[in-house]
Design a protein around this motif. Sequence first.
Motif, PDB file in Angstrom:
ATOM      1  N   LEU A  61     -16.111 115.992   1.168  1.00 24.92           N
ATOM      2  CA  LEU A  61     -14.850 115.853   0.452  1.00 24.92           C
ATOM      3  C   LEU A  61     -14.300 114.455   0.687  1.00 24.92           C
ATOM      4  CD1 LEU A  61     -11.917 118.339   0.207  1.00 24.92           C
ATOM      5  CD2 LEU A  61     -11.479 116.086   1.203  1.00 24.92           C
ATOM      6  N   VAL A  62     -13.897 113.799  -0.392  1.00 26.33           N
ATOM      7  CA  VAL A  62     -13.255 112.488  -0.319  1.00 26.33           C
ATOM      8  C   VAL A  62     -11.917 112.581  -1.046  1.00 26.33           C
ATOM      9  CG1 VAL A  62     -13.372 110.059  -1.008  1.00 26.33           C
ATOM     10  CG2 VAL A  62     -15.430 111.223  -0.216  1.00 26.33           C
ATOM     11  N   VAL A  63     -10.866 112.129  -0.391  1.00 27.59           N
ATOM     12  CA  VAL A  63      -9.549 112.047  -1.015  1.00 27.59           C
ATOM     13  C   VAL A  63      -9.356 110.640  -1.556  1.00 27.59           C
ATOM     14  CG1 VAL A  63      -7.066 112.111  -0.633  1.00 27.59           C
ATOM     15  CG2 VAL A  63      -8.536 113.840   0.416  1.00 27.59           C
ATOM     16  N   VAL A  64      -8.935 110.554  -2.817  1.00 31.61           N
ATOM     17  CA  VAL A  64      -8.664 109.277  -3.458  1.00 31.61           C
ATOM     18  C   VAL A  64      -7.155 109.129  -3.648  1.00 31.61           C
ATOM     19  CG1 VAL A  64      -9.082 107.839  -5.477  1.00 31.61           C
ATOM     20  CG2 VAL A  64     -10.887 109.354  -4.640  1.00 31.61           C
ATOM     21  N   ASP A  65      -6.585 108.096  -3.099  1.00 30.41           N
ATOM     22  CA  ASP A  65      -5.160 107.735  -3.188  1.00 30.41           C
ATOM     23  C   ASP A  65      -4.269 108.529  -2.230  1.00 30.41           C
ATOM     24  OD1 ASP A  65      -5.620 105.723  -4.980  1.00 30.41           O
ATOM     25  OD2 ASP A  65      -5.107 106.906  -6.747  1.00 30.41           O
ATOM     26  N   GLU A  66      -4.305 109.837  -2.292  1.00 28.46           N
ATOM     27  CA  GLU A  66      -3.479 110.637  -1.392  1.00 28.46           C
ATOM     28  C   GLU A  66      -3.926 112.098  -1.442  1.00 28.46           C
ATOM     29  OE1 GLU A  66       0.678 111.245  -2.621  1.00 28.46           O
ATOM     30  OE2 GLU A  66       0.148 110.411  -4.584  1.00 28.46           O
ATOM     31  N   PRO A  67      -3.687 112.815  -0.304  1.00 32.20           N
ATOM     32  CA  PRO A  67      -3.009 112.371   0.923  1.00 32.20           C
ATOM     33  C   PRO A  67      -3.945 111.625   1.864  1.00 32.20           C
ATOM     34  CG  PRO A  67      -3.587 114.689   1.110  1.00 32.20           C
ATOM     35  CD  PRO A  67      -3.989 114.273  -0.283  1.00 32.20           C
ATOM     36  N   ALA A  68      -3.410 110.569   2.482  1.00 29.22           N
ATOM     37  CA  ALA A  68      -4.178 109.847   3.488  1.00 29.22           C
ATOM     38  C   ALA A  68      -4.304 110.721   4.729  1.00 29.22           C
ATOM     39  CB  ALA A  68      -3.489 108.531   3.833  1.00 29.22           C
ATOM     40  N   PRO A  69      -5.432 110.653   5.430  1.00 27.09           N
ATOM     41  CA  PRO A  69      -5.621 111.485   6.618  1.00 27.09           C
ATOM     42  C   PRO A  69      -4.639 111.097   7.718  1.00 27.09           C
ATOM     43  CG  PRO A  69      -7.407 109.897   6.390  1.00 27.09           C
ATOM     44  CD  PRO A  69      -6.600 109.809   5.146  1.00 27.09           C
ATOM     45  N   PRO A  70      -3.869 112.039   8.237  1.00 26.96           N
ATOM     46  CA  PRO A  70      -2.834 111.699   9.223  1.00 26.96           C
ATOM     47  C   PRO A  70      -3.380 111.117  10.513  1.00 26.96           C
ATOM     48  CG  PRO A  70      -3.082 114.085   9.005  1.00 26.96           C
ATOM     49  CD  PRO A  70      -3.866 113.466   7.894  1.00 26.96           C
ATOM     50  N   ASN A  71      -4.584 111.506  10.907  1.00 26.20           N
ATOM     51  CA  ASN A  71      -5.158 111.015  12.159  1.00 26.20           C
ATOM     52  C   ASN A  71      -6.271 109.994  11.936  1.00 26.20           C
ATOM     53  OD1 ASN A  71      -3.563 112.799  13.819  1.00 26.20           O
ATOM     54  ND2 ASN A  71      -4.874 114.453  13.079  1.00 26.20           N
ATOM     55  N   GLY A  72      -6.425 109.558  10.706  1.00 18.26           N
ATOM     56  CA  GLY A  72      -7.405 108.525  10.421  1.00 18.26           C
ATOM     57  C   GLY A  72      -8.773 109.030  10.054  1.00 18.26           C
ATOM     58  N   ASP A  73      -9.198 110.169  10.623  1.00 20.25           N
ATOM     59  CA  ASP A  73     -10.551 110.658  10.342  1.00 20.25           C
ATOM     60  C   ASP A  73     -10.567 112.147  10.008  1.00 20.25           C
ATOM     61  OD1 ASP A  73      -9.995 111.718  12.812  1.00 20.25           O
ATOM     62  OD2 ASP A  73     -11.898 111.154  13.735  1.00 20.25           O
ATOM     63  N   ASP A  74      -9.428 112.694   9.572  1.00 26.41           N
ATOM     64  CA  ASP A  74      -9.388 114.113   9.232  1.00 26.41           C
ATOM     65  C   ASP A  74     -10.238 114.418   8.003  1.00 26.41           C
ATOM     66  OD1 ASP A  74      -6.907 115.211  10.980  1.00 26.41           O
ATOM     67  OD2 ASP A  74      -6.545 113.175  10.305  1.00 26.41           O
ATOM     68  N   TRP A  75     -10.335 113.453   7.100  1.00 30.53           N
ATOM     69  CA  TRP A  75     -11.227 113.566   5.943  1.00 30.53           C
ATOM     70  C   TRP A  75     -11.524 112.156   5.441  1.00 30.53           C
ATOM     71  CZ3 TRP A  75      -6.446 116.228   5.879  1.00 30.53           C
ATOM     72  CH2 TRP A  75      -5.387 115.530   5.299  1.00 30.53           C
ATOM     73  N   MET A  76     -12.577 112.025   4.647  1.00 27.98           N
ATOM     74  CA  MET A  76     -12.928 110.714   4.101  1.00 27.98           C
ATOM     75  C   MET A  76     -11.879 110.314   3.058  1.00 27.98           C
ATOM     76  SD  MET A  76     -17.098 110.796   3.858  1.00 27.98           S
ATOM     77  CE  MET A  76     -17.220 112.302   2.873  1.00 27.98           C
ATOM     78  N   PHE A  77     -11.551 109.020   3.017  1.00 28.32           N
ATOM     79  CA  PHE A  77     -10.420 108.555   2.212  1.00 28.32           C
ATOM     80  C   PHE A  77     -10.746 107.229   1.548  1.00 28.32           C
ATOM     81  CE2 PHE A  77      -6.545 105.989   1.836  1.00 28.32           C
ATOM     82  CZ  PHE A  77      -5.770 106.821   1.048  1.00 28.32           C
ATOM     83  N   LEU A  78     -10.212 107.055   0.339  1.00 29.33           N
ATOM     84  CA  LEU A  78     -10.314 105.803  -0.404  1.00 29.33           C
ATOM     85  C   LEU A  78      -8.995 105.580  -1.120  1.00 29.33           C
ATOM     86  CD1 LEU A  78     -12.108 103.461  -1.632  1.00 29.33           C
ATOM     87  CD2 LEU A  78     -12.597 105.029  -3.508  1.00 29.33           C
ATOM     88  N   GLY A  79      -8.377 104.423  -0.925  1.00 28.84           N
ATOM     89  CA  GLY A  79      -7.098 104.153  -1.576  1.00 28.84           C
ATOM     90  C   GLY A  79      -6.980 102.700  -1.986  1.00 28.84           C
ATOM     91  N   VAL A  80      -5.782 102.335  -2.444  1.00 34.75           N
ATOM     92  CA  VAL A  80      -5.495 100.950  -2.806  1.00 34.75           C
ATOM     93  C   VAL A  80      -4.253 100.497  -2.048  1.00 34.75           C
ATOM     94  CG1 VAL A  80      -6.484 101.242  -5.118  1.00 34.75           C
ATOM     95  CG2 VAL A  80      -4.025 101.525  -4.796  1.00 34.75           C
ATOM     96  N   ASP A  81      -4.002  99.194  -2.069  1.00 36.48           N
ATOM     97  CA  ASP A  81      -2.839  98.631  -1.387  1.00 36.48           C
ATOM     98  C   ASP A  81      -1.611  98.799  -2.273  1.00 36.48           C
ATOM     99  OD1 ASP A  81      -1.081  97.280   0.217  1.00 36.48           O
ATOM    100  OD2 ASP A  81      -1.923  95.286  -0.162  1.00 36.48           O
ATOM    101  N   ASP A  82      -1.098 100.023  -2.344  1.00 38.98           N
ATOM    102  CA  ASP A  82       0.070 100.299  -3.184  1.00 38.98           C
ATOM    103  C   ASP A  82       1.296  99.538  -2.707  1.00 38.98           C
ATOM    104  OD1 ASP A  82      -0.789 102.464  -5.130  1.00 38.98           O
ATOM    105  OD2 ASP A  82      -1.406 103.377  -3.249  1.00 38.98           O
ATOM    106  N   ARG A  83       1.513  99.523  -1.401  1.00 41.56           N
ATOM    107  CA  ARG A  83       2.703  98.868  -0.866  1.00 41.56           C
ATOM    108  C   ARG A  83       2.682  97.365  -1.153  1.00 41.56           C
ATOM    109  NH1 ARG A  83       4.719  99.865   5.278  1.00 41.56           N
ATOM    110  NH2 ARG A  83       4.308 101.980   4.529  1.00 41.56           N
ATOM    111  N   GLY A  84       1.534  96.740  -0.895  1.00 37.01           N
ATOM    112  CA  GLY A  84       1.437  95.304  -1.121  1.00 37.01           C
ATOM    113  C   GLY A  84       1.607  94.932  -2.580  1.00 37.01           C
ATOM    114  N   GLY A  85       1.019  95.724  -3.476  1.00 37.01           N
ATOM    115  CA  GLY A  85       1.163  95.446  -4.900  1.00 37.01           C
ATOM    116  C   GLY A  85       2.594  95.581  -5.370  1.00 37.01           C
ATOM    117  N   ALA A  86       3.280  96.621  -4.904  1.00 41.62           N
ATOM    118  CA  ALA A  86       4.679  96.825  -5.293  1.00 41.62           C
ATOM    119  C   ALA A  86       5.558  95.685  -4.782  1.00 41.62           C
ATOM    120  CB  ALA A  86       5.168  98.161  -4.760  1.00 41.62           C
TER     121      ALA A  86
END
Length: 342
Positions: free
Chosen positions: A143-168
């Motif tokens: 399972l891979v999560v794209v964008d959200e939710p980000a894993p709270p502990n860093g490795d709870d699940w595989m994750f891929l996102g973008v720099d939303d904060r920086g872009g905004a």
Amino acid sequence: MAVTLRDVAHALGVSHTTVSNAYNRPAKLSEQLRRRILDTAAEMGYQGPDPLAAGLVRRQAGALGVLFDEDLAHALTDPAALLFLQGVARAGQASALGLTLLPAPRTTEDLAARSALVDGFLVYSVAAGNPGFLAALRRDIPLVVVDEPAPPNGDDWMFLGVDDRGGAELAARHLLELGHRRIGVLVDRLTPGDRQGPADPERLAATTYQVARERLTGYLAPLPEHPWIWECGGGTPEHAVPATRALLASGVTGVLAMTDELARGVLRTAATMGVAVPRDLSVIGFDDIPEASRTDPPLTTVRQPLADKGVLAVEVLTGARSAGVRLPTHLVTRATTAPAPR
């Protein structure tokens, strides 16, 4: 009942990804932790991860499940979602994998993720705690999560996102550099549902969508004054109409729209009200969907790699690329921004 990887993780008090790393990525763990995991697994009768879960080597269904928070009609009409799906389809075809589109309902009834015949899940931008996502997470398949939710502990699940904060933040700074101080922000949703109206601090604190929270944090970071923030109850151009009318009535000269679709709604509404863009009003979107360059005038926006994100998500799921990636965003300046009116 057979012992699963998650059973071992629960017994040890670690994430399932940590247990998986003991078998598939031993370099990520200390030798002491890896030995403790393997010994506990052996004691519990766990034989190690199925080859399917170690990179989809031995496929059973030949399909990936793509889980959406919105209804499937939205997934097939929203330009950003469509570009993501095109990337997923392109990468899936290269791996001889089909796609199964699945809704992620916000109740525990009729959870398609519980029984879908898929070899792995791509979870696309769902709220934390969504029952469909939780059902997929319990399946013990990749399972891979794209964008959200980000894993709270860093490795709870595989994750891929973008720099939303920086872009905004780039978008907000652009308006400030042009002299705008009366700025409004349009957000599609802060929580699941169709609530519309201004968002006060209490409402902002209740935000459950992490992408919305990240983009709002980016918008607010450089602004000397708190902007008008309006929740639109959805992400289509039509959802932006009441918000645009309200913001223009309050005297804003710049609008930061959390999606290009909302920005398109701002442009249409401003035109019907006789408000000239960018002379009277500057507008910035987010996503850089193909329509952004074709609006009248062409839309200034924050670009994220939507199709590439779909390709990369499949590569992470199949083990061809590492998880935990945040892709860059950047500002694309077109014709909907100009110096603030005097």
